[in-house]
Motif scaffolding. Structure first.
Motif, PDB file in Angstrom:
ATOM      1  N   GLU A 159       0.768  -1.344  -0.136  1.00  0.00           N
ATOM      2  CA  GLU A 159      -0.001   0.085  -0.059  1.00  0.00           C
ATOM      3  C   GLU A 159       0.903   1.238  -0.093  1.00  0.00           C
ATOM      4  N   ALA A 160       2.223   1.224   0.185  1.00  0.00           N
ATOM      5  CA  ALA A 160       3.212   2.401   0.469  1.00  0.00           C
ATOM      6  C   ALA A 160       3.684   2.382  -1.069  1.00  0.00           C
ATOM      7  N   CYS A 161       3.527   1.559  -1.985  1.00  0.00           N
ATOM      8  CA  CYS A 161       4.007   1.640  -3.197  1.00  0.00           C
ATOM      9  C   CYS A 161       3.124   2.622  -4.027  1.00  0.00           C
ATOM     10  N   LEU A 162       3.635   3.133  -5.029  1.00  0.00           N
ATOM     11  CA  LEU A 162       2.805   4.157  -6.036  1.00  0.00           C
ATOM     12  C   LEU A 162       2.370   3.469  -7.091  1.00  0.00           C
ATOM     13  N   THR A 163       1.080   3.138  -7.326  1.00  0.00           N
ATOM     14  CA  THR A 163       0.566   2.311  -8.227  1.00  0.00           C
ATOM     15  C   THR A 163      -0.903   3.087  -8.755  1.00  0.00           C
ATOM     16  N   ILE A 164      -1.291   2.775  -9.728  1.00  0.00           N
ATOM     17  CA  ILE A 164      -2.541   3.159 -10.131  1.00  0.00           C
ATOM     18  C   ILE A 164      -3.694   3.118  -9.124  1.00  0.00           C
ATOM     19  N   ASN A 165      -3.853   2.036  -8.235  1.00  0.00           N
ATOM     20  CA  ASN A 165      -4.804   1.677  -7.251  1.00  0.00           C
ATOM     21  C   ASN A 165      -4.763   2.521  -6.007  1.00  0.00           C
ATOM     22  N   THR A 166      -3.168   2.928  -5.768  1.00  0.00           N
ATOM     23  CA  THR A 166      -2.961   3.500  -4.588  1.00  0.00           C
ATOM     24  C   THR A 166      -2.741   5.303  -4.712  1.00  0.00           C
ATOM     25  N   SER A 167      -2.739   5.594  -5.906  1.00  0.00           N
ATOM     26  CA  SER A 167      -2.633   6.961  -5.952  1.00  0.00           C
ATOM     27  C   SER A 167      -4.073   7.756  -5.734  1.00  0.00           C
ATOM     28  N   GLY A 168      -3.827   9.056  -5.674  1.00  0.00           N
ATOM     29  CA  GLY A 168      -5.199   9.820  -5.489  1.00  0.00           C
ATOM     30  C   GLY A 168      -5.705  10.053  -6.716  1.00  0.00           C
ATOM     31  N   LEU A 190       0.698   3.615 -19.061  1.00  0.00           N
ATOM     32  CA  LEU A 190       0.184   4.889 -19.220  1.00  0.00           C
ATOM     33  C   LEU A 190      -0.704   5.531 -18.227  1.00  0.00           C
ATOM     34  N   GLY A 191      -1.428   4.749 -17.244  1.00  0.00           N
ATOM     35  CA  GLY A 191      -2.213   4.938 -15.891  1.00  0.00           C
ATOM     36  C   GLY A 191      -0.947   5.261 -14.939  1.00  0.00           C
ATOM     37  N   HIS A 216      -2.358  -4.915  -8.125  1.00  0.00           N
ATOM     38  CA  HIS A 216      -1.489  -3.648  -8.073  1.00  0.00           C
ATOM     39  C   HIS A 216      -1.030  -3.416  -9.668  1.00  0.00           C
ATOM     40  N   GLY A 217      -0.588  -4.620 -10.188  1.00  0.00           N
ATOM     41  CA  GLY A 217       0.240  -4.460 -11.517  1.00  0.00           C
ATOM     42  C   GLY A 217       1.511  -4.043 -11.300  1.00  0.00           C
ATOM     43  N   PHE A 218       2.134  -3.088 -12.459  1.00  0.00           N
ATOM     44  CA  PHE A 218       3.306  -2.564 -12.162  1.00  0.00           C
ATOM     45  C   PHE A 218       3.312  -1.413 -11.438  1.00  0.00           C
ATOM     46  N   GLY A 219       4.281  -0.945 -10.670  1.00  0.00           N
ATOM     47  CA  GLY A 219       4.237   0.377  -9.725  1.00  0.00           C
ATOM     48  C   GLY A 219       5.698   0.485  -9.271  1.00  0.00           C
ATOM     49  N   MET A 220       5.863   1.467  -8.612  1.00  0.00           N
ATOM     50  CA  MET A 220       7.307   2.289  -7.892  1.00  0.00           C
ATOM     51  C   MET A 220       7.453   1.654  -6.740  1.00  0.00           C
ATOM     52  N   VAL A 221       8.318   1.037  -6.274  1.00  0.00           N
ATOM     53  CA  VAL A 221       8.367   0.230  -5.085  1.00  0.00           C
ATOM     54  C   VAL A 221       9.906   1.170  -4.280  1.00  0.00           C
ATOM     55  N   PRO A 222       9.313   1.968  -3.631  1.00  0.00           N
ATOM     56  CA  PRO A 222      10.516   2.678  -2.808  1.00  0.00           C
ATOM     57  C   PRO A 222      11.138   1.739  -2.171  1.00  0.00           C
TER      58      PRO A 222
END
Length: 508
Positions: free
Chosen positions: A55-64, A78-79, A185-191
């Motif tokens: 949930e702390a990763c930046l993904t389409i589903n977690t983003s505002g 793209l998303g 979540h698919g692909f996302g940014m993982v700090p």
């Protein structure tokens, strides 16, 4: 080494968001090389050295921007690009502000180079045309998807953060830093996970994620392990090691031992040591087994003496060579037969032949060149036999050709290169080497090597990595010449190889 301000901010952000990492890890931030992860003491295989909440990763589903992205039916990369641009537009109000401040505005990928830089630095390389096409496609994506988004959500999106430059920048970050997290979540940014640098074939730490499918609706008893960057790979060894936390030999104990996270908790991602690492050395991840063209394309860097480098010779280049010796009709008929024999790829628009790091050509190229030099008599016999046999690779009936040899009814992997390496074929390889080499322009490989020696890795990063790529490719072409020259000593010329006056030289 003193911790930089941006690292201190990032560490505070991680702690407040439930990240856990071993005390044996040291984060190093230098102006020359950026951020790297080093071992403060001996680290052992099997240790879980970091845990990152999904949930702390930046993904389409977690983003505002999740609702905006879903309403616009934007998914995938793209998303995710929209999510990154949106969170950047919030500045300090973004839940990922402490992470985003650590990232560069963009990674130094050829995608974000100017067109002049691409044409000048990548001329002749495997990337030249690819990057040109990438830039066109990414720009079209921005026009077709991001601009309409700004018009449909004028009160929610700040146009200053959704321009074409910002979109290219976001795409560069995704290419070089994103991981596949899970099906939901698919692909996302993982700090934290993206701080570990790459080294080809020398992975120390492995990124794993228990696949939760849709998190709340997982009926499978068998969890998969997802391996980032860019591609998901099932890794049973890493799965078995999930949750195993060992003390280091020097007595450094991670705070993670007190964590309530269990090995079957699908809410966390992990970094697991897959081999021992000595104190003081850098801890590497790997983005896959990639040559320099792929590394520069996706991640913005190269590695000298990369044994996974290859050079491609396009079918169009073979046609160019063929047109200097044979008529158009001859060339078309021989390539058509080669295709019907089943030695071409599925896509006729992107056919190419790989030359390996040691200069050895793909056998499908040798087969094509061999067929091109067949006499009309042998060609017509083979052509008729193929028509009779239908699908030659599935047919149980085999007809013999070329003095009893049925080589063209074998799979490429079963064929002998020695049989195919006639003098004519070897001469053709030498000519193709010259044509491929000419694409790099007037400067010699010696000129490139001298330029690389004068080049600064830090100040001239684009030039440095483009030169490494050019030199590695040109060395492979030199090896191809050596391969062809040595193979020319084989004395098995085909009588079919002599050209008739009716088929030589295209008439214009």
């Amino acid at each position: 080494m003193a911790t930089t301000r941006r690292l201190r901010v990032f560490k505070r952000w991680m702690k407040s968001n439930g990240f856990e990492w071993s005390d044996a890890l040291e984060f190093v931030d230098t102006p020359e090389e950026g951020i790297a992860v080093r071992a403060l003491c001996q680290m052992n295989e099997g240790e879980v050295v970091a845990k990152m909440p999904k949930e702390a990763c930046l993904t389409i589903n977690t983003s505002g921007a999740c609702e905006i992205i879903e309403n616009a039916c934007l998914g995938g990369y793209l998303g995710l690009a929209v999510a990154i641009m949106y969170e950047r537009s919030l500045g300090g109000d973004s839940p990922w502000a402490g992470y985003l401040q650590l990232l560069p505005q963009q990674e130094c990928l050829p995608l974000v180079w100017t067109l002049d830089e691409v044409n000048q630095l990548l001329c002749g390389t495997e990337l030249h045309q690819t990057v040109q096409e990438d830039k066109t496609l990414v720009y079209e994506d921005w026009q077709e998807n991001i601009l309409p988004l700004l018009e449909s959500e004028p009160s929610k999106l700040n146009p200053a953060f959704f321009g074409v430059e910002q979109y290219f920048a976001a795409k560069s970050l995704i290419s070089s830093r994103s991981f596949e997290i899970d099906d939901y979540h698919g692909f996302g940014m993982v700090p934290l996970a993206d701080l570990f640098n790459h080294k080809t074939g020398a992975e120390d730490v492995h990124f794993t994620a228990l696949s939760s499918h849709d998190e709340s609706d997982n009926e499978s008893d068998n969890d998969d392990v997802v391996d980032g960057f860019d591609e998901g790979i099932v890794d049973e060894e890493a799965l078995a090691q999930n949750g195993a936390i060992d003390k280091t030999e020097n007595g450094v104990v991670s705070d993670m031992e007190c964590s309530s996270v269990t090995e079957d908790d699908t809410s966390m991602l992990e970094m697991v040591m897959i081999k021992d690492v000595s104190s003081g050395v850098e801890v590497f991840n790997t983005y896959g087994i990639l040559g320099n063209a792929a590394l520069l394309h996706r991640y913005g860097f190269t590695e000298q003496d990369n044994t996974y480098d290859i050079v491609n010779i396009d079918l169009e280049l073979v046609l160019q060579w063929c047109s200097s010796l044979f008529s158009d009709r001859h060339s078309r008929s021989r390539i058509s037969l080669w295709r019907r024999l089943g030695y071409s790829s599925d896509s006729e628009n992107s056919e190419y032949f790989e030359i390996s790091f040691d200069g050895e050509p793909q056998i499908e190229l040798l087969i094509l060149l061999y067929i091109i030099f067949l006499t009309d008599d042998v060609y017509h016999k083979l052509d008729l036999s193929v028509a009779i046999a239908g699908n030659c690779h599935e047919s149980s009936e085999k007809t013999t050709f070329l003095n009893g040899d049925d080589i063209f009814f074998k799979k490429a992997s079963d064929m002998s290169k020695k049989t195919l390496l006639t003098k004519e074929v070897c001469d053709a390889l030498l000519s193709l080497s010259d044509i491929r080499e000419s694409l790099y322009g007037s400067k010699s490989i010696e000129d490139d090597i001298e330029a690389l020696e004068r080049c600064s890795f830090v100040r001239d990063r684009k030039l440095y990595h483009s030169l490494v790529l050019r030199i590695s490719e040109r060395k492979i072409i030199q090896k191809l010449r050596n391969y062809a020259s040595k193979s020319c000593k084989i004395t098995n010329p085909i009588s079919a190889g002599k050209k008739s006056k009716k088929t030589t030289k295209r008439k214009r």
